[in-house]
Enzyme design. Structure first.
Site, PDB file in Angstrom:
ATOM      1  N   SER A 116      13.519 -64.762 -28.601  1.00 33.18           N
ATOM      2  CA  SER A 116      12.675 -65.563 -27.578  1.00 33.18           C
ATOM      3  C   SER A 116      11.799 -66.900 -28.539  1.00 33.18           C
ATOM      4  O   SER A 116      11.567 -67.025 -29.586  1.00 33.18           O
ATOM      5  CB  SER A 116      11.986 -64.574 -26.871  1.00 33.18           C
ATOM      6  OG  SER A 116      11.439 -65.715 -25.999  1.00 33.18           O
ATOM      7  N   TYR A 140       4.977 -58.848 -25.760  1.00 33.77           N
ATOM      8  CA  TYR A 140       6.305 -59.343 -25.679  1.00 33.77           C
ATOM      9  C   TYR A 140       6.513 -60.398 -26.926  1.00 33.77           C
ATOM     10  O   TYR A 140       7.655 -59.450 -27.561  1.00 33.77           O
ATOM     11  CB  TYR A 140       6.264 -59.516 -23.881  1.00 33.77           C
ATOM     12  CG  TYR A 140       7.977 -60.268 -24.355  1.00 33.77           C
ATOM     13  CD1 TYR A 140       9.313 -59.470 -24.382  1.00 33.77           C
ATOM     14  CD2 TYR A 140       8.543 -61.553 -24.571  1.00 33.77           C
ATOM     15  CE1 TYR A 140       9.959 -60.022 -23.955  1.00 33.77           C
ATOM     16  CE2 TYR A 140       9.381 -61.889 -23.816  1.00 33.77           C
ATOM     17  CZ  TYR A 140      10.336 -61.718 -24.205  1.00 33.77           C
ATOM     18  OH  TYR A 140      12.070 -61.301 -24.273  1.00 33.77           O
ATOM     19  N   LYS A 144      10.008 -59.083 -30.448  1.00 35.44           N
ATOM     20  CA  LYS A 144      10.805 -60.486 -30.767  1.00 35.44           C
ATOM     21  C   LYS A 144      10.370 -60.909 -32.122  1.00 35.44           C
ATOM     22  O   LYS A 144      11.174 -61.192 -32.656  1.00 35.44           O
ATOM     23  CB  LYS A 144      10.467 -61.330 -29.571  1.00 35.44           C
ATOM     24  CG  LYS A 144      11.445 -61.448 -28.250  1.00 35.44           C
ATOM     25  CD  LYS A 144      12.472 -61.021 -27.929  1.00 35.44           C
ATOM     26  CE  LYS A 144      12.540 -59.638 -26.843  1.00 35.44           C
ATOM     27  NZ  LYS A 144      14.302 -59.018 -27.230  1.00 35.44           N
TER      28      LYS A 144
HETATM   29  N1  LIG Z   1      14.814 -63.945 -19.368  1.00 41.53           N
HETATM   30  C1  LIG Z   1      14.190 -64.845 -20.014  1.00 41.53           C
HETATM   31  O1  LIG Z   1      13.874 -64.821 -19.821  1.00 41.53           O
HETATM   32  C2  LIG Z   1      14.100 -64.355 -21.490  1.00 41.53           C
HETATM   33  C3  LIG Z   1      13.943 -65.623 -22.501  1.00 41.53           C
HETATM   34  C4  LIG Z   1      13.857 -65.141 -23.735  1.00 41.53           C
HETATM   35  C5  LIG Z   1      14.559 -63.852 -24.221  1.00 41.53           C
HETATM   36  N2  LIG Z   1      14.747 -63.542 -22.974  1.00 41.53           N
HETATM   37  C6  LIG Z   1      15.430 -61.854 -23.903  1.00 41.53           C
HETATM   38  O2  LIG Z   1      17.142 -61.972 -23.275  1.00 41.53           O
HETATM   39  C7  LIG Z   1      16.959 -59.884 -23.011  1.00 41.53           C
HETATM   40  C8  LIG Z   1      17.406 -60.014 -22.061  1.00 41.53           C
HETATM   41  O3  LIG Z   1      16.679 -60.259 -20.763  1.00 41.53           O
HETATM   42  P1  LIG Z   1      16.328 -60.332 -19.214  1.00 41.53           P
HETATM   43  O4  LIG Z   1      15.993 -61.648 -18.407  1.00 41.53           O
HETATM   44  O5  LIG Z   1      18.000 -60.711 -18.796  1.00 41.53           O
HETATM   45  O6  LIG Z   1      15.742 -59.492 -18.637  1.00 41.53           O
HETATM   46  P2  LIG Z   1      16.846 -57.359 -17.887  1.00 41.53           P
HETATM   47  O7  LIG Z   1      15.749 -56.793 -17.686  1.00 41.53           O
HETATM   48  O8  LIG Z   1      17.389 -58.646 -16.722  1.00 41.53           O
HETATM   49  O9  LIG Z   1      17.510 -57.297 -19.042  1.00 41.53           O
HETATM   50  C9  LIG Z   1      17.345 -55.840 -19.284  1.00 41.53           C
HETATM   51  C10 LIG Z   1      18.480 -55.202 -20.096  1.00 41.53           C
HETATM   52  O10 LIG Z   1      17.995 -54.489 -20.545  1.00 41.53           O
HETATM   53  C11 LIG Z   1      18.313 -52.554 -20.040  1.00 41.53           C
HETATM   54  N3  LIG Z   1      17.692 -52.015 -21.257  1.00 41.53           N
HETATM   55  C12 LIG Z   1      15.824 -51.752 -21.597  1.00 41.53           C
HETATM   56  N4  LIG Z   1      15.451 -51.367 -21.774  1.00 41.53           N
HETATM   57  C13 LIG Z   1      16.746 -50.469 -22.334  1.00 41.53           C
HETATM   58  C14 LIG Z   1      16.491 -49.276 -23.166  1.00 41.53           C
HETATM   59  N5  LIG Z   1      15.415 -48.580 -23.914  1.00 41.53           N
HETATM   60  N6  LIG Z   1      18.234 -48.986 -23.609  1.00 41.53           N
HETATM   61  C15 LIG Z   1      19.532 -49.096 -23.023  1.00 41.53           C
HETATM   62  N7  LIG Z   1      18.735 -49.945 -22.220  1.00 41.53           N
HETATM   63  C16 LIG Z   1      17.582 -51.380 -21.368  1.00 41.53           C
HETATM   64  C17 LIG Z   1      17.566 -52.543 -18.499  1.00 41.53           C
HETATM   65  O11 LIG Z   1      18.186 -51.600 -17.978  1.00 41.53           O
HETATM   66  C18 LIG Z   1      18.105 -53.954 -18.219  1.00 41.53           C
HETATM   67  O12 LIG Z   1      20.190 -53.987 -17.601  1.00 41.53           O
HETATM   68  C19 LIG Z   1      15.850 -59.972 -23.361  1.00 41.53           C
HETATM   69  O13 LIG Z   1      15.748 -59.118 -24.961  1.00 41.53           O
HETATM   70  C20 LIG Z   1      14.811 -60.801 -23.200  1.00 41.53           C
HETATM   71  O14 LIG Z   1      13.738 -60.285 -24.277  1.00 41.53           O
HETATM   72  C21 LIG Z   1      14.930 -63.197 -21.690  1.00 41.53           C
END
Ligand SMILES: NC(=O)c1ccc[n+]([C@@H]2O[C@H](COP(=O)([O-])OP(=O)(O)OC[C@H]3O[C@@H](n4cnc5c(N)ncnc54)[C@H](O)[C@@H]3O)[C@@H](O)[C@H]2O)c1
Length: 329
Positions: A116, A140, A144
């Site tokens: 991120s 958070y 990362k």
């Molecule tokens: N959404 C944003 O703005 C953003 C920005 C930068 C980085 N990210 C990164 O992108 C990735 C996805 O984010 P997102 O927005 O799709 O979030 P999200 O919550 O929609 O998706 C995360 C997924 O991981 C699963 N999960 C969480 N912990 C788990 C575990 N221990 N075992 C198995 N499954 C697990 C959840 O059920 C979910 O389906 C993350 O790593 C997040 O840090 C997101």
């Protein structure tokens, strides 16, 4: 390629899965459904469970020839991470270490990490490259950062190669509406705009005294479909990208800074409705923001963002009735 996507039932993981399939790759999903949705899985191979369940990882590798792993699974809510730092360090860091041990045991060679841009230090000109100083603020963001630190040490000892993709501010939805933002009340600015618009409420620009061109925060809003395509490009160029250095970082943003006020103006234009806007103080932990000026992803992965924030707004609006039909809210 056959790609294991952890967190593949979530907002970004499910979109990455669609982009991989559109490009002719096969996907296998591992998700515990803590926030992900079964409706996003379709006919994809699914393993329900935890990333730290080593026996489950062994089973996946026994049943599939996995060429690469995309690690999206994480807890992602910043205020929640302040209230429960240990839960965040456990899920995002501790369990990632266990996952990596399982992957090394199974001979996995390619690991792509969802990092991120929130790990960057504030910059007085609001611009960053992959080499800019890091200073993660929230627990958070620190998860990362810590995983990136850990991943730097893994290749030399194991032969696994790693790409960390630092996402900027993903918004919008798969233009084909196969999946989208599943949270009912996400806290990012576009979600707040959608909420104000749907409920005929006033949208509050939180923070109008930042030293940006119009005083509101500045972000690098990237269409989630472009972000998903970046994963496909990273997978397809994985071996060249890691030829000289087995650990590589890429900024995945548009290279365009858009302010919150500008996004609100785009929203009015696309929705066709005037928006009631008020100005308020920044929320605790808010930052002025940064955008990327790096061309590394373009030069090495052959990827660049093609969609604008206006198209992301359009697709996010189109997702609302589809989400109701698919998820019931
Ligand atoms: N959404 C944003 O703005 C953003 C920005 C930068 C980085 N990210 C990164 O992108 C990735 C996805 O984010 P997102 O927005 O799709 O979030 P999200 O919550 O929609 O998706 C995360 C997924 O991981 C699963 N999960 C969480 N912990 C788990 C575990 N221990 N075992 C198995 N499954 C697990 C959840 O059920 C979910 O389906 C993350 O790593 C997040 O840090 C997101």
């Amino acid at each position: 390629m056959k790609v294991l996507i952890t967190g593949g039932a979530g907002y970004i993981g499910s979109t990455v899965a669609s982009a991989c399939e559109d490009a002719g790759h096969e996907v296998v999903i591992l998700d515990d459904f803590s926030t992900g949705r079964r409706e996003f899985i379709g006919s994809r191979a699914l393993y329900e469970g935890d990333i730290a369940d080593g026996a489950l990882i062994d089973r996946i590798f026994a049943e599939h020839h996995i060429d690469a792993v995309v690690h999206c699974a994480a807890k992602i809510v910043v205020p929640e991470s302040v209230a429960d730092p240990l839960g965040y360090y456990d899920n995002n860091v501790g369990k990632t270490v266990t996952l990596l041990q399982s992957l090394v045991r199974n001979g996995n060679q390619r690991f792509l990490f969802s990092s991120s841009a929130s790990i960057y230090a504030p910059d007085e000109h609001f611009v960053v490259t992959e080499d800019s100083p890091l200073q993660p603020g929230s627990p958070y963001a620190k998860t990362k950062y810590l995983v990136e630190m850990i991943l730097q040490d893994v290749p030399a000892a194991t032969g696994m190669r790693v790409l960390s993709l630092r996402y900027f501010n993903p918004i919008g939805t798969d233009p084909k509406l196969r999946s989208g933002q599943q949270l009912e009340k996400p806290t990012h600015v576009l979600a707040k705009l959608l909420e104000a618009w749907q409920n005929h409420e006033t949208f509050t620009v939180t923070g109008v005294d930042w030293p940006t061109r119009d005083g509101s925060g500045i972000r690098d809003f990237i269409h989630v479909w472009d972000l998903a395509r970046a994963h496909v490009a990273a997978l397809e160029h994985f071996d060249e990208a890691t030829a000289d250095n087995p650990y590589q970082v890429f900024n995945i943003g548009t290279g365009n800074g858009v302010t919150v006020k500008e996004l609100a103006a785009s929203f009015e234009e696309i929705s066709g409705d005037p928006l009631k806007v008020q100005f308020g103080p920044p929320r605790p932990g808010d930052v002025a923001g940064v955008y990327t000026v790096s061309t590394k992803a373009r030069d090495v992965l052959g990827w660049k963002a093609e969609l604008t924030e206006t198209e992301a707004v359009r697709d996010a609006i189109a997702w609302l009735p589809k989400r109701k039909e698919m998820l019931g809210y």
